[in-house]
Design an enzyme around this catalytic site. Sequence first.
Site, PDB file in Angstrom:
ATOM      1  N   LYS A  81      33.386   6.174 -11.348  1.00 23.75           N
ATOM      2  CA  LYS A  81      32.072   5.554 -11.553  1.00 23.75           C
ATOM      3  C   LYS A  81      31.019   6.215 -10.657  1.00 23.75           C
ATOM      4  O   LYS A  81      29.926   6.542 -11.119  1.00 23.75           O
ATOM      5  CB  LYS A  81      32.115   4.044 -11.237  1.00 23.75           C
ATOM      6  CG  LYS A  81      33.102   3.261 -12.082  1.00 23.75           C
ATOM      7  CD  LYS A  81      32.995   1.763 -11.825  1.00 23.75           C
ATOM      8  CE  LYS A  81      33.365   1.343 -10.423  1.00 23.75           C
ATOM      9  NZ  LYS A  81      34.778   1.568 -10.069  1.00 23.75           N
ATOM     10  N   ARG A 116      31.650  -7.517 -11.079  1.00 24.48           N
ATOM     11  CA  ARG A 116      33.084  -7.345 -10.839  1.00 24.48           C
ATOM     12  C   ARG A 116      33.875  -8.542 -11.353  1.00 24.48           C
ATOM     13  O   ARG A 116      35.093  -8.533 -11.303  1.00 24.48           O
ATOM     14  CB  ARG A 116      33.365  -7.281  -9.338  1.00 24.48           C
ATOM     15  CG  ARG A 116      33.109  -5.976  -8.628  1.00 24.48           C
ATOM     16  CD  ARG A 116      34.145  -4.923  -8.885  1.00 24.48           C
ATOM     17  NE  ARG A 116      34.738  -4.266  -7.753  1.00 24.48           N
ATOM     18  CZ  ARG A 116      34.229  -3.265  -7.061  1.00 24.48           C
ATOM     19  NH1 ARG A 116      33.031  -2.811  -7.321  1.00 24.48           N
ATOM     20  NH2 ARG A 116      34.912  -2.703  -6.086  1.00 24.48           N
ATOM     21  N   ARG A 172      38.088   6.345   3.384  1.00 25.27           N
ATOM     22  CA  ARG A 172      37.696   4.927   3.476  1.00 25.27           C
ATOM     23  C   ARG A 172      38.911   4.104   3.874  1.00 25.27           C
ATOM     24  O   ARG A 172      40.017   4.357   3.400  1.00 25.27           O
ATOM     25  CB  ARG A 172      37.192   4.450   2.097  1.00 25.27           C
ATOM     26  CG  ARG A 172      35.767   4.855   1.812  1.00 25.27           C
ATOM     27  CD  ARG A 172      35.380   4.616   0.374  1.00 25.27           C
ATOM     28  NE  ARG A 172      35.766   3.316  -0.165  1.00 25.27           N
ATOM     29  CZ  ARG A 172      35.420   2.888  -1.384  1.00 25.27           C
ATOM     30  NH1 ARG A 172      34.682   3.646  -2.167  1.00 25.27           N
ATOM     31  NH2 ARG A 172      35.800   1.717  -1.815  1.00 25.27           N
ATOM     32  N   ARG A 201      43.407  -3.748  -4.426  1.00 23.34           N
ATOM     33  CA  ARG A 201      42.167  -3.527  -5.183  1.00 23.34           C
ATOM     34  C   ARG A 201      42.456  -3.376  -6.675  1.00 23.34           C
ATOM     35  O   ARG A 201      41.696  -3.858  -7.519  1.00 23.34           O
ATOM     36  CB  ARG A 201      41.431  -2.288  -4.649  1.00 23.34           C
ATOM     37  CG  ARG A 201      40.806  -2.565  -3.291  1.00 23.34           C
ATOM     38  CD  ARG A 201      40.433  -1.289  -2.589  1.00 23.34           C
ATOM     39  NE  ARG A 201      39.378  -0.568  -3.249  1.00 23.34           N
ATOM     40  CZ  ARG A 201      39.233   0.757  -3.225  1.00 23.34           C
ATOM     41  NH1 ARG A 201      40.104   1.502  -2.584  1.00 23.34           N
ATOM     42  NH2 ARG A 201      38.230   1.316  -3.844  1.00 23.34           N
TER      43      ARG A 201
HETATM   44  P1  AMP Z   1      33.650   0.029  -4.289  1.00 31.03           P
HETATM   45  O1  AMP Z   1      33.001   1.071  -3.450  1.00 31.03           O
HETATM   46  O2  AMP Z   1      32.869  -0.301  -5.523  1.00 31.03           O
HETATM   47  O3  AMP Z   1      35.101   0.322  -4.576  1.00 31.03           O
HETATM   48  O4  AMP Z   1      33.625  -1.335  -3.420  1.00 31.03           O
HETATM   49  C1  AMP Z   1      34.283  -1.399  -2.179  1.00 31.03           C
HETATM   50  C2  AMP Z   1      34.474  -2.859  -1.795  1.00 31.03           C
HETATM   51  O5  AMP Z   1      33.204  -3.497  -1.679  1.00 31.03           O
HETATM   52  C3  AMP Z   1      35.238  -3.703  -2.798  1.00 31.03           C
HETATM   53  O6  AMP Z   1      36.647  -3.604  -2.647  1.00 31.03           O
HETATM   54  C4  AMP Z   1      34.729  -5.095  -2.456  1.00 31.03           C
HETATM   55  O7  AMP Z   1      35.305  -5.594  -1.268  1.00 31.03           O
HETATM   56  C5  AMP Z   1      33.251  -4.821  -2.162  1.00 31.03           C
HETATM   57  N1  AMP Z   1      32.434  -4.914  -3.398  1.00 31.03           N
HETATM   58  C6  AMP Z   1      31.741  -3.916  -4.017  1.00 31.03           C
HETATM   59  N2  AMP Z   1      31.103  -4.357  -5.103  1.00 31.03           N
HETATM   60  C7  AMP Z   1      31.395  -5.671  -5.192  1.00 31.03           C
HETATM   61  C8  AMP Z   1      31.060  -6.707  -6.106  1.00 31.03           C
HETATM   62  N3  AMP Z   1      30.279  -6.486  -7.168  1.00 31.03           N
HETATM   63  N4  AMP Z   1      31.560  -7.960  -5.873  1.00 31.03           N
HETATM   64  C9  AMP Z   1      32.334  -8.221  -4.817  1.00 31.03           C
HETATM   65  N5  AMP Z   1      32.712  -7.295  -3.921  1.00 31.03           N
HETATM   66  C10 AMP Z   1      32.246  -6.028  -4.098  1.00 31.03           C
END
Ligand code: AMP
Length: 220
Positions: A14, A89, A161, A172
């Site tokens: 993404k 999400r 990360r 996740r």
């Molecule tokens: P990502 O970089 O999109 O993989 O997001 C990393 C982490 O941020 C996720 O595992 C969640 O803990 C948090 N996060 C990101 N976007 C959301 C969302 N829309 N709702 C809830 N938590 C989020």
Amino acid sequence: MSDMILLGAPGAGKGTQGVNLSKLYSIPQISTGDILRENVRNKTPLGAKAKGFMDRGALVTDEIVVDMVIDRIAKPDCANGFMLDGFPRNMAQAEALEAMLSKMEREIDHVIGIEVPNKELLRRLTGRRVCRKCSASYHVIFSPPLNIGMCDKCGDEIYQRDDDKEDTIAERLKVYEEETHPLISYYTEKGLYRAIDGIGGVDSITDSITEAIDRASDNS
Ligand code: AMP
């Protein structure tokens, strides 16, 4: 106006596709994960609230992310559209998004679903490295930076990360299956879901996405 959502599991691409699409359509890419990580890095009150959830691979509370997205979408650079990456999400967030857009007399035009099998997601996530400053994404084997540990784009440090470590990745992917995957049927029923095969070269996947968007726009 192009109001779009990029949907897909962690590691589906993404972020990478968002960069290309944001340039092609001249709309900002809004990554809730990047905004949250920036808040954690800067030790803001929002970052303090979010960190525990993020470290264990859980979703941050809806209230936090929904408010964040409301503020971001209201900014002038979103007037002609936006590309949401990592939001919504779950169903509650999808409904909150619809409500906020309807108040602005806007609606989602396309939901791009980047589909990648779990085995490949694991391979990508365990080797993923990202830039601390500009969030550019690398892979230790498939797309390493030119200089070890240094971002090709901005020269800052690249790192793994915390939530890309194996235990957290499993959590996740489970959260994705349970909470986010149901959004595919939700948006399919609304006629907004564009399924994209996420295996292949970055640019050829971008081409598939733009073709899917063009096809859907011609049909509407
Ligand atoms: P990502 O970089 O999109 O993989 O997001 C990393 C982490 O941020 C996720 O595992 C969640 O803990 C948090 N996060 C990101 N976007 C959301 C969302 N829309 N709702 C809830 N938590 C989020």
